[in-house]
Every structure is written in structure tokens, then in C-alpha cells.
Design an enzyme around this catalytic site. Structure first.
Site: not given
Length: 202
Positions: A86, A15
């Protein structure tokens, strides 16, 4: 990034915010484990050694962002579709630092965004039906395939009395790979505000 020391094994989040951290680590003598193909490519492009997870026993520290964070440091992640990797990296880490801006803070998870759930394409109709039975109103994210080759179902998350029980119920469904509830992983958060940076700990 000041928490990172030379010689560490560092989880490289995904991100926009995590990408900034990766760029700030450029040229450092660390080993990175990336949570997405994009983060791996970025890490290598700034001179970091990036290794596959199977080459690493444990990670010292992970730096990542979040889509929502509540007062108990519980998170929703998966806006970018990388939450399965993640979570694997976060769970292998001794600590996880979350970096967000103020609008990601919420009173309750699900307040502003849906909960991403990664599901197998095979039998997706059945999996979606089971998610719907949990009153989650799943919606397949159009045109998106994860790095793992799977689909994303974005689910409505209303007020929930027991998030841990819901997380377990979602995870137990056949066809579900992983959900974006990170209830215990974050150990520290930095929240950028107009007035400065708030530091949140458990």
C-alpha cells in the site's frame, strides 16, 4: 470513485472499504495497480485491467482505507497486513484518497490499535528486540504471513512527540521491511458518519 476518469491509472487499495470502491469501478476503462493479491483478484473479477507495478511509471490516483486517521490526515494502516505494498503504491501516486468510517478517526495515532510493522522471518528475534528497545512492545501476529512472505509485529504506539522521527527509527532497523505509519501520503479523506460524509484535506 467520482474522482476517477477513464484512462487513469488507479491504485486499488486493500480491505473492506477499498473493495467496495473496486466493485464500483467495475468495467471502467482504467488500469489498476493492486496493493494486495486479494485486490488484484477482485479487480480482474469485475473486469478491470490490472497490471504489475513494474509495468507502470506513475499512478494518477489511489483509493484506499485506513485503520486510524488523525486530524492532520496521518494514518495507521496494516490491519490487513498489506501496508508495505500500500505504501509503495501510495508513494507512486499523484494523490491518495482515503475512505473511512467515523470510528477510524482518532485524536492521536495509536489510540485504538497497534502499529503494524512487517519484518523478515530471518533474525526475527533480533528485530523484535530492537523494536522493544524503542519501547514499542512488539507482538508477532499469530498465524499471519504477508503477501511478501514476511511476519507482522504489532507495536504499541503511545503518545509520540515526533512521529516522523519514530517512523525513521523503525524503518532504519535491520530486518524491518516497512511500518504502517503513513504520515504524508494521504491528500484527501472522506469520512462516513451517521449524519453524512465529512471531507478532510491537508
Amino acid at each position: 470513485v467520482a474522482h476517477v476518469a477513464d484512462g487513469m491509472i488507479v491504485g486499488l487499495g486493500s480491505g473492506d472499504t477499498a473493495s467496495r470502491a473496486i466493485r464500483m469501478l467495475a468495467g471502467r476503462k482504467i488500469v489498476g495497480v493492486a496493493t494486495s493479491e486479494k485486490s488484484a483478484a477482485l479487480g480482474r473479477s469485475v473486469g478491470l485491467e490490472v497490471r504489475a507495478p513494474d509495468e507502470i511509471a506513475a499512478i494518477d490516483l489511489t483509493i484506499d482505507g485506513a485503520d486510524e486517521i488523525d486530524p492532520a490526515l496521518r494514518l495507521i494502516k496494516g490491519g490487513g497486513g498489506a501496508h508495505t505494498r500500500e505504501k509503495l503504491v501510495a508513494r507512486a501516486s499523484r494523490s491518495m484518497i482515503v475512505v473511512v468510517d467515523a470510528h477510524k478517526r482518532v485524536a492521536r495515532l495509536g489510540e485504538r490499535m497497534r502499529l503494524p510493522v512487517e519484518i523478515l522471518p530471518f533474525g526475527a528475534r533480533w528485530t523484535l528486540s530492537r523494536l522493544a528497545a524503542l519501547a514499542l512492545d512488539p507482538r508477532v501476529r499469530a498465524g499471519v504471513v504477508t503477501d511478501n512472505g514476511n511476519l507482522l509485529a504489532d507495536c504499541a504506539l503511545g503518545p509520540v512527540a515526533d512521529l516522523a522521527a519514530l517512523a525513521a527509527a523503525i524503518k532504519a532497523l535491520p530486518g524491518v521491511v516497512e511500518h504502517g505509519l503513513f504520515l504524508d501520503e494521504a491528500t484527501l479523506a472522506y469520512v462516513g458518519t451517521d449524519a453524512g460524509v465529512d471531507r478532510l484535506t491537508r
